[in-house]
Scaffold this motif. Structure first.
Motif, PDB file in Angstrom:
ATOM      1  N   GLY A  82       0.784  -1.228   0.000  1.00 47.35           N
ATOM      2  CA  GLY A  82       0.000   0.000   0.000  1.00 47.35           C
ATOM      3  C   GLY A  82       0.811   1.270   0.000  1.00 47.35           C
ATOM      4  O   GLY A  82       2.020   1.271  -0.197  1.00 47.35           O
ATOM      5  N   ASN A  83       0.108   2.371   0.280  1.00 46.81           N
ATOM      6  CA  ASN A  83       0.721   3.695   0.211  1.00 46.81           C
ATOM      7  C   ASN A  83       0.834   4.368   1.572  1.00 46.81           C
ATOM      8  O   ASN A  83       1.022   5.568   1.665  1.00 46.81           O
ATOM      9  CB  ASN A  83      -0.071   4.580  -0.751  1.00 46.81           C
ATOM     10  N   GLY A  84       0.708   3.602   2.642  1.00 47.81           N
ATOM     11  CA  GLY A  84       0.856   4.136   3.983  1.00 47.81           C
ATOM     12  C   GLY A  84      -0.436   4.217   4.773  1.00 47.81           C
ATOM     13  O   GLY A  84      -0.421   4.479   5.965  1.00 47.81           O
ATOM     14  N   VAL A  85      -1.565   3.975   4.117  1.00 51.40           N
ATOM     15  CA  VAL A  85      -2.857   4.026   4.788  1.00 51.40           C
ATOM     16  C   VAL A  85      -3.100   2.699   5.505  1.00 51.40           C
ATOM     17  O   VAL A  85      -2.822   1.633   4.977  1.00 51.40           O
ATOM     18  CB  VAL A  85      -3.989   4.292   3.761  1.00 51.40           C
ATOM     19  N   CYS A  86      -3.648   2.756   6.691  1.00 52.29           N
ATOM     20  CA  CYS A  86      -3.958   1.552   7.465  1.00 52.29           C
ATOM     21  C   CYS A  86      -5.315   1.020   7.005  1.00 52.29           C
ATOM     22  O   CYS A  86      -6.323   1.163   7.688  1.00 52.29           O
ATOM     23  CB  CYS A  86      -3.983   1.892   8.947  1.00 52.29           C
ATOM     24  N   ASP A  87      -5.343   0.399   5.824  1.00 54.92           N
ATOM     25  CA  ASP A  87      -6.615  -0.067   5.250  1.00 54.92           C
ATOM     26  C   ASP A  87      -6.718  -1.584   5.179  1.00 54.92           C
ATOM     27  O   ASP A  87      -7.704  -2.114   4.678  1.00 54.92           O
ATOM     28  CB  ASP A  87      -6.830   0.536   3.871  1.00 54.92           C
ATOM     29  N   LEU A  88      -5.704  -2.299   5.642  1.00 62.08           N
ATOM     30  CA  LEU A  88      -5.685  -3.761   5.663  1.00 62.08           C
ATOM     31  C   LEU A  88      -5.732  -4.389   4.277  1.00 62.08           C
ATOM     32  O   LEU A  88      -6.091  -5.543   4.135  1.00 62.08           O
ATOM     33  CB  LEU A  88      -6.842  -4.317   6.505  1.00 62.08           C
ATOM     34  N   SER A  89      -5.383  -3.630   3.226  1.00 65.01           N
ATOM     35  CA  SER A  89      -5.440  -4.145   1.856  1.00 65.01           C
ATOM     36  C   SER A  89      -4.045  -4.287   1.272  1.00 65.01           C
ATOM     37  O   SER A  89      -3.227  -3.370   1.355  1.00 65.01           O
ATOM     38  CB  SER A  89      -6.264  -3.211   0.965  1.00 65.01           C
ATOM     39  N   TYR A  90      -3.800  -5.446   0.665  1.00 69.16           N
ATOM     40  CA  TYR A  90      -2.555  -5.715  -0.048  1.00 69.16           C
ATOM     41  C   TYR A  90      -2.922  -6.130  -1.461  1.00 69.16           C
ATOM     42  O   TYR A  90      -3.941  -6.786  -1.674  1.00 69.16           O
ATOM     43  CB  TYR A  90      -1.775  -6.866   0.597  1.00 69.16           C
ATOM     44  N   VAL A  91      -2.061  -5.795  -2.427  1.00 68.98           N
ATOM     45  CA  VAL A  91      -2.255  -6.264  -3.794  1.00 68.98           C
ATOM     46  C   VAL A  91      -1.189  -7.319  -4.057  1.00 68.98           C
ATOM     47  O   VAL A  91       0.010  -7.052  -3.933  1.00 68.98           O
ATOM     48  CB  VAL A  91      -2.156  -5.115  -4.816  1.00 68.98           C
ATOM     49  N   VAL A  92      -1.639  -8.533  -4.400  1.00 72.03           N
ATOM     50  CA  VAL A  92      -0.741  -9.641  -4.694  1.00 72.03           C
ATOM     51  C   VAL A  92      -0.817  -9.919  -6.186  1.00 72.03           C
ATOM     52  O   VAL A  92      -1.905 -10.081  -6.739  1.00 72.03           O
ATOM     53  CB  VAL A  92      -1.138 -10.901  -3.888  1.00 72.03           C
ATOM     54  N   SER A  93       0.351  -9.965  -6.835  1.00 68.31           N
ATOM     55  CA  SER A  93       0.406 -10.200  -8.280  1.00 68.31           C
ATOM     56  C   SER A  93       1.355 -11.344  -8.589  1.00 68.31           C
ATOM     57  O   SER A  93       2.414 -11.469  -7.972  1.00 68.31           O
ATOM     58  CB  SER A  93       0.893  -8.947  -9.010  1.00 68.31           C
ATOM     59  N   ILE A  94       0.950 -12.176  -9.546  1.00 70.63           N
ATOM     60  CA  ILE A  94       1.807 -13.225 -10.095  1.00 70.63           C
ATOM     61  C   ILE A  94       1.676 -13.097 -11.599  1.00 70.63           C
ATOM     62  O   ILE A  94       0.613 -13.386 -12.162  1.00 70.63           O
ATOM     63  CB  ILE A  94       1.380 -14.631  -9.633  1.00 70.63           C
ATOM     64  N   GLY A  95       2.735 -12.615 -12.242  1.00 68.91           N
ATOM     65  CA  GLY A  95       2.653 -12.352 -13.680  1.00 68.91           C
ATOM     66  C   GLY A  95       1.556 -11.336 -13.954  1.00 68.91           C
ATOM     67  O   GLY A  95       1.487 -10.288 -13.328  1.00 68.91           O
ATOM     68  N   ALA A  96       0.645 -11.656 -14.885  1.00 70.73           N
ATOM     69  CA  ALA A  96      -0.447 -10.750 -15.243  1.00 70.73           C
ATOM     70  C   ALA A  96      -1.628 -10.841 -14.282  1.00 70.73           C
ATOM     71  O   ALA A  96      -2.504  -9.976 -14.292  1.00 70.73           O
ATOM     72  CB  ALA A  96      -0.923 -11.054 -16.664  1.00 70.73           C
ATOM     73  N   PHE A  97      -1.662 -11.871 -13.431  1.00 69.54           N
ATOM     74  CA  PHE A  97      -2.748 -12.030 -12.473  1.00 69.54           C
ATOM     75  C   PHE A  97      -2.514 -11.123 -11.269  1.00 69.54           C
ATOM     76  O   PHE A  97      -1.421 -11.034 -10.742  1.00 69.54           O
ATOM     77  CB  PHE A  97      -2.836 -13.490 -12.000  1.00 69.54           C
ATOM     78  N   SER A  98      -3.578 -10.455 -10.816  1.00 69.85           N
ATOM     79  CA  SER A  98      -3.468  -9.569  -9.673  1.00 69.85           C
ATOM     80  C   SER A  98      -4.773  -9.629  -8.872  1.00 69.85           C
ATOM     81  O   SER A  98      -5.852  -9.692  -9.439  1.00 69.85           O
ATOM     82  CB  SER A  98      -3.214  -8.133 -10.147  1.00 69.85           C
ATOM     83  N   ILE A  99      -4.639  -9.619  -7.550  1.00 69.99           N
ATOM     84  CA  ILE A  99      -5.814  -9.642  -6.698  1.00 69.99           C
ATOM     85  C   ILE A  99      -5.556  -8.767  -5.469  1.00 69.99           C
ATOM     86  O   ILE A  99      -4.438  -8.708  -4.964  1.00 69.99           O
ATOM     87  CB  ILE A  99      -6.167 -11.090  -6.267  1.00 69.99           C
ATOM     88  N   THR A 100      -6.584  -8.074  -5.012  1.00 66.34           N
ATOM     89  CA  THR A 100      -6.504  -7.291  -3.784  1.00 66.34           C
ATOM     90  C   THR A 100      -7.032  -8.148  -2.652  1.00 66.34           C
ATOM     91  O   THR A 100      -8.128  -8.691  -2.723  1.00 66.34           O
ATOM     92  CB  THR A 100      -7.319  -5.987  -3.895  1.00 66.34           C
ATOM     93  N   ILE A 101      -6.227  -8.248  -1.604  1.00 60.38           N
ATOM     94  CA  ILE A 101      -6.606  -9.035  -0.436  1.00 60.38           C
ATOM     95  C   ILE A 101      -6.813  -8.073   0.726  1.00 60.38           C
ATOM     96  O   ILE A 101      -5.949  -7.243   1.011  1.00 60.38           O
ATOM     97  CB  ILE A 101      -5.498 -10.045  -0.080  1.00 60.38           C
ATOM     98  N   THR A 102      -7.943  -8.167   1.370  1.00 59.48           N
ATOM     99  CA  THR A 102      -8.204  -7.369   2.561  1.00 59.48           C
ATOM    100  C   THR A 102      -8.158  -8.281   3.764  1.00 59.48           C
ATOM    101  O   THR A 102      -8.878  -9.282   3.822  1.00 59.48           O
ATOM    102  CB  THR A 102      -9.591  -6.676   2.464  1.00 59.48           C
ATOM    103  N   LEU A 103      -7.288  -7.977   4.683  1.00 56.87           N
ATOM    104  CA  LEU A 103      -7.089  -8.810   5.865  1.00 56.87           C
ATOM    105  C   LEU A 103      -8.179  -8.586   6.898  1.00 56.87           C
ATOM    106  O   LEU A 103      -8.783  -7.599   7.003  1.00 56.87           O
ATOM    107  CB  LEU A 103      -5.727  -8.530   6.498  1.00 56.87           C
TER     108      LEU A 103
END
Length: 103
Positions: A82-103
């Motif tokens: 993320g960009n410093g915000v405490c939002d519990l969200s991470y973006v995980v990417s493998i090649g062209a696949f990407s998903i946002t995970i919220t903890l």
């Protein structure tokens, strides 16, 4: 009043952990997993551990930075914390696949 420092004394100026930010940066790392698979990686943007971002029943979270992880012979995995915000969200990417995970 001082704060016990764990070594038998008190300190007048100690870290206020509820407001602390810790940065982890490393150009390259690598190793061998418990299953014998090897990997390499790097932190392309310093990871920031925000001790003020502690949702109920969780550990402290990284709120900024990018980690790249490559198992030998496989596509790189990227974790953007993320960009410093405490939002519990991470973006995980493998090649062209990407998903946002919220903890």
């Amino acid at each position: 009043a001082g704060v016990f420092n764990g070594y038998g004394g008190t300190v007048a100026n100690c870290i206020d952990w509820s407001k602390a930010l810790v940065s982890i940066s490393s150009n390259n790392f690598g190793g061998t997993a418990s299953d014998g698979e090897t990997y390499t990686g790097n932190i392309s943007s310093p990871l920031i551990l925000n001790f003020n971002c502690t949702p109920l029943y969780t550990k402290y979270l990284y709120t900024k930075g990018v980690l790249n992880f490559t198992p030998t012979g496989k596509t790189t995995r990227t974790i953007d914390t993320g960009n410093g915000v405490c939002d519990l969200s991470y973006v995980v990417s493998i090649g062209a696949f990407s998903i946002t995970i919220t903890l």
